[in-house]
Design a protein around this motif. Structure first.
Motif, short mmCIF file in Angstrom:
data_model
loop_
_atom_site.label_atom_id
_atom_site.label_comp_id
_atom_site.label_asym_id
_atom_site.label_seq_id
_atom_site.Cartn_x
_atom_site.Cartn_y
_atom_site.Cartn_z
N GLU A 88 42.92 94.31 58.10
CA GLU A 88 42.24 93.17 58.69
C GLU A 88 40.95 92.94 57.92
OE1 GLU A 88 42.75 93.52 63.34
OE2 GLU A 88 42.43 95.49 62.44
N ILE A 89 40.41 91.74 58.03
CA ILE A 89 39.10 91.45 57.45
C ILE A 89 38.15 91.11 58.58
CG2 ILE A 89 37.77 89.87 55.99
CD1 ILE A 89 40.20 89.58 54.20
N GLU A 90 37.08 91.88 58.68
CA GLU A 90 36.07 91.67 59.71
C GLU A 90 34.76 91.25 59.06
OE1 GLU A 90 36.73 91.71 62.79
OE2 GLU A 90 38.56 92.92 62.99
N GLU A 91 34.14 90.24 59.60
CA GLU A 91 32.85 89.78 59.07
C GLU A 91 31.72 90.46 59.82
OE1 GLU A 91 32.25 85.64 58.07
OE2 GLU A 91 34.33 85.22 58.57
N GLY A 92 30.71 90.89 59.04
CA GLY A 92 29.55 91.51 59.66
C GLY A 92 28.73 90.47 60.40
N GLY A 93 28.31 90.80 61.62
CA GLY A 93 27.51 89.85 62.39
C GLY A 93 26.05 89.89 61.99
N GLU A 94 25.32 88.87 62.39
CA GLU A 94 23.88 88.80 62.11
C GLU A 94 23.16 89.94 62.82
OE1 GLU A 94 20.23 87.33 60.60
OE2 GLU A 94 22.33 86.97 60.06
N VAL A 116 30.90 106.34 51.56
CA VAL A 116 30.39 106.06 50.22
C VAL A 116 29.49 104.83 50.36
CG1 VAL A 116 30.93 105.46 47.83
CG2 VAL A 116 32.47 106.95 49.12
N PRO A 117 28.17 104.99 50.27
CA PRO A 117 27.26 103.86 50.49
C PRO A 117 27.18 102.92 49.28
CG PRO A 117 26.00 105.81 49.93
CD PRO A 117 27.46 106.24 50.00
N ALA A 118 26.76 101.69 49.55
CA ALA A 118 26.56 100.73 48.47
C ALA A 118 25.31 101.06 47.67
CB ALA A 118 26.47 99.31 49.04
N ARG A 119 24.28 101.54 48.39
CA ARG A 119 23.02 101.91 47.73
C ARG A 119 22.53 103.22 48.35
NH1 ARG A 119 22.80 96.15 48.01
NH2 ARG A 119 21.88 96.24 50.09
N ILE A 120 21.30 103.24 48.83
CA ILE A 120 20.80 104.41 49.56
C ILE A 120 21.47 104.41 50.93
CG2 ILE A 120 18.76 105.42 50.66
CD1 ILE A 120 17.12 104.36 48.32
N PRO A 121 21.98 105.54 51.41
CA PRO A 121 22.63 105.58 52.72
C PRO A 121 21.74 104.97 53.80
CG PRO A 121 22.98 107.64 51.58
CD PRO A 121 22.02 106.86 50.73
N ALA A 137 18.58 90.29 49.76
CA ALA A 137 19.97 89.84 49.97
C ALA A 137 20.06 88.72 51.01
CB ALA A 137 20.82 91.02 50.41
N HIS A 138 18.89 88.20 51.45
CA HIS A 138 18.85 87.12 52.44
C HIS A 138 19.55 87.54 53.73
CE1 HIS A 138 17.37 84.60 49.19
NE2 HIS A 138 18.43 84.94 48.47
N GLN A 139 19.29 88.77 54.16
CA GLN A 139 19.87 89.29 55.39
C GLN A 139 18.78 89.47 56.44
OE1 GLN A 139 21.60 92.91 53.86
NE2 GLN A 139 23.60 91.95 53.52
N PHE A 233 33.64 98.05 52.30
CA PHE A 233 32.59 97.04 52.36
C PHE A 233 32.74 96.05 51.21
CE2 PHE A 233 28.12 95.62 51.57
CZ PHE A 233 27.98 94.90 52.76
N VAL A 234 32.80 94.76 51.56
CA VAL A 234 33.00 93.73 50.55
C VAL A 234 31.89 92.70 50.65
CG1 VAL A 234 34.78 92.29 49.46
CG2 VAL A 234 35.46 94.03 51.08
N GLY A 235 30.64 93.16 50.74
CA GLY A 235 29.50 92.25 50.76
C GLY A 235 29.50 91.32 51.95
#
Length: 278
Positions: A88-94, A116-121, A137-139, A233-235
């Motif tokens: 499944e593909i789940e989108e991360g919420g705000e 496996v983290p993208a950057r620092i855990p 990242a405009h988050q 994790f796909v951004g």
């Protein structure tokens, strides 16, 4: 099929599930609603004992297998998880509390989590790093801070078991202020590394961070929640793998990263403290 044969087949299947889960016997027992001594009796070959129907149903539901497979009637696990899509593909919420990550962690309580983290855990970040990365990242800074707080609180709970594996080069780039961390003040980076080393020391051994050489191995960011699911994790989105075969393959990939470790978990805090910040 007589009761002894049935009990022997059940015991073999139960042992397989315990091993596959990566959990301690206490955690596995809690997950299926019994105590450790009851689990030990079920795993013992001294009797022809079978569990109550309620326990059988709990095992089948918790570990996504059919009752026929669990009782040795079928060689096909008949994964209940296969009733869901394979992925499944789940989108991360705000807001982090709106995402499924919290639910996935809760469901995996008592099981080993591989990350496996993208950057620092996330759980090792200071507020300054959270803000820097989120704004770049405009988050939402608030959402990222909530995620960090939850992960840290989760890892401070008794019985948690998390292995994290990341490239050694990521920390070197951070210490040098290169790549995405270009422009981040030296004192902020130094504070982050000290904070990281302190938390690694505090949380060890329930939280273990391994560093591998990026030149030797490659990995996208992902988390494996026990035997329940793997989320890649796909951004801003998560590709969620639900079936057992895919989860096992991800577990084997993680094991390969561990085998190529350059800095082992008991050495990581010292390594981070010794990094020269430029």
């Amino acid at each position: 099929m007589d009761k002894r044969t049935l009990a022997d087949l059940f015991r073999v299947r139960l042992m397989e599930l315990v091993t596959r889960s990566g959990s301690s016997h206490s955690a596995f027992a809690t997950g299926i609603g019994i105590d450790r001594s009851a689990l030990s009796q079920l795993l013992s070959g001294d009797s022809a004992r079978l569990p109550r129907v309620e326990t059988l149903l709990n095992i089948a539901e918790r570990h996504s297998v059919s009752l026929d497979w669990l009782l040795g009637i079928s060689h096909d696990p008949g994964l209940t998880g296969e009733l869901r899509p394979s992925f499944e593909i789940e989108e991360g919420g705000e807001d982090y509390t709106d995402t499924l990550l919290m639910k996935w962690h809760a469901e995996a309580t008592g099981s080993k989590i591989r990350y496996v983290p993208a950057r620092i855990p996330d759980l090792l970040r200071t507020p300054q790093i959270i803000a820097f990365e989120a704004e770049s990242a405009h988050q939402s800074v608030r959402a990222q801070a909530s995620e960090t707080a939850f992960r840290l609180d989760y890892n401070r709970q008794p019985g948690t078991d998390m292995e994290v594996c990341m490239p050694q080069e990521t920390l070197e780039a951070f210490a040098h202020g290169s790549g995405m961390w270009s422009g981040l003040k030296r004192e902020v980076r130094a504070e982050q590394l000290q904070h990281m080393a302190d938390l690694i020391t505090e949380l060890y051994p329930s939280f273990r961070l391994f560093l591998f050489a990026e030149k030797e191995r490659f990995s996208v960011p992902y988390t494996i929640f026990g035997s329940q699911r793997a989320a890649i994790f796909v951004g801003g989105m998560y590709l969620v793998l639900n079936n057992t075969d895919s989860i096992r393959k991800m577990q084997r990939h993680f094991d390969q990263l561990i085998r190529f470790t350059r800095v082992h978990a008991h050495e990581t805090a010292g390594y981070v403290r010794a990094l020269k910040v430029s």
